[in-house]
Design an enzyme around this catalytic site. Structure first.
Site, PDB file in Angstrom:
ATOM      1  CB  CYS A 319      -0.978   0.131   1.001  1.00  0.00           C
ATOM      2  SG  CYS A 319      -0.090  -0.128   2.878  1.00  0.00           S
ATOM      3  CD  GLU A 353      -3.217  -1.745  -1.624  1.00  0.00           C
ATOM      4  OE1 GLU A 353      -3.321  -2.595  -0.878  1.00  0.00           O
ATOM      5  OE2 GLU A 353      -3.392  -0.584  -1.333  1.00  0.00           O
TER       6      GLU A 353
END
EC number: 2.1.1.35
Length: 361
Positions: A319, A353
């Protein structure tokens, strides 16, 4: 998030993110990233609003990052799911009309699913008790939602504190219990794409998978179909309980779930420490050929980096591509990137991401 919503600029923003990821991964000889776009609106399945009162009348409010004094008052939120937008007006109207629901209400949290289920949490600056329950039950029934009340030290649950999401991955449906206050992927459509990519990257193995940071089993469930066995680890108690329920609900029987931090997994696998939580689990019986990691924003710590380096294949979901790149600097001497992907979980923000498959050189 979402205060700069402009769907006309979405393609350019996504192109900019792609270029940023290409630049970050260029030192490691990464292939062209596979690109997974988000729906340009109504993609976010959860939202949290403060209430801002003007002349005693509450309004949904959000704030630009770092500024809590200048609210942006909202009646709708285009990035939020259609279910959230449909609930916003009726819910606030009911709280305005009933003092038991509206008095000293300061925050509203929505959690929804792709299938349309909704859980709403009302947060108060006053104690709430049984008298709140009666009013809340009528509201929950009228709006067809799960409703929870929170005040300092108190949590009122009318029926249940979770909803059930259904995700379709490679034509198979997976059911996930999503608990109030627990972590869930905010963008359901992109999450399905991310899970499908992870399955494709994992391929099929006759050996075993080690998974760190498994959360509520988001990846664990579909990945269990690609390996003989899975050892999945997670530290947060709430996530472990949700993962256990999700494994049971989906009939997954080849996953062993243990509550350990990543550094404890390293200590257990290297024989540095023994853990009572591993009693009855034959670690030596696992034959891992792949490790899957989905770490927090800080990335992998040095000890975990050394652990993952020991596996032929590393499947890494990140992330925070900046910390991913920092980790890759350490892994590049032993592994090469054979696949990579960008998942646009957070349109209209700089967040993205990424996923990489690393294979031993």
């Amino acid at each position: 998030m979402g205060l700069e919503f402009n769907p006309h600029n979405y393609d350019q923003q996504l192109a900019d993110k792609r270029q940023r990821l290409v630049d970050l991964l260029a030192p490691f000889g990464a292939p062209e990233p596979e690109l997974f776009a988000s729906p340009p609106e109504h993609f976010r399945l959860r939202a949290e609003f403060r209430l801002w009162y003007e002349q005693g009348v509450p309004h949904y409010a959000m704030f630009e990052q770092g500024d809590k004094r200048a609210p942006v008052l909202l009646e709708q939120l285009p990035i939020a799911s259609r279910r959230i937008n449909a609930l916003m007006g009726p819910l606030l109207d009911a709280c305005k009309a009933n003092p038991e629901l509206g008095r000293k209400l300061f925050q509203v949290e929505f959690l929804t699913t792709l299938s349309g289920q909704a859980l709403v949490t009302l947060c108060y600056h006053r104690p709430i008790d049984e008298s709140w329950d009666q009013a809340a039950r009528g509201l929950a029934e009228a709006l067809d939602i799960q409703l929870i009340g929170r005040s300092r030290g108190r949590k009122r649950v009318l029926a249940q504190d979770y909803i059930t999401e259904t995700l379709t991955v490679d034509e198979r449906s997976w059911h996930y219990q999503q608990v109030e206050g627990g972590f869930t992927q905010p963008n359901g459509e992109v999450n399905q794409k991310m899970l499908s990519w992870a399955l494709s990257a994992a391929g099929h193995s006759e050996r075993d998978l080690l998974e760190l940071y498994c959360g509520n089993g988001n990846f664990t469930l579909p990945l269990s179909t690609r390996f003989r066995r899975v050892l999945a680890t997670e530290l947060a108690k709430r996530s472990v309980h949700a993962a256990q329920e999700n494994l049971r609900m989906n009939g997954v029987e080849n996953v062993t779930l243990v509550r350990l931090a990543s550094e404890e997994v390293t200590q257990a696998l290297t024989g540095v420490r023994e853990f009572r939580r591993l009693q009855g689990i034959d670690l030596a019986g696992f034959e891992f050929d792949t490790i899957f990691v989905d770490p927090p924003r800080a990335g992998l710590d040095p000890a975990t980096l050394e652990l993952v380096r020991g596996y032929p294949r590393i499947l890494y979901i990140s992330c925070n591509p900046e910390t991913l790149a920092a980790n890759l600097t350490q892994l590049n001497s032993t592994h090469q990137i054979t696949r990579c992907a960008l998942f646009d979980q957070f349109p209209y923000t700089h967040h993205m991401e990424a996923g990489v498959l690393l294979e031993r050189r």
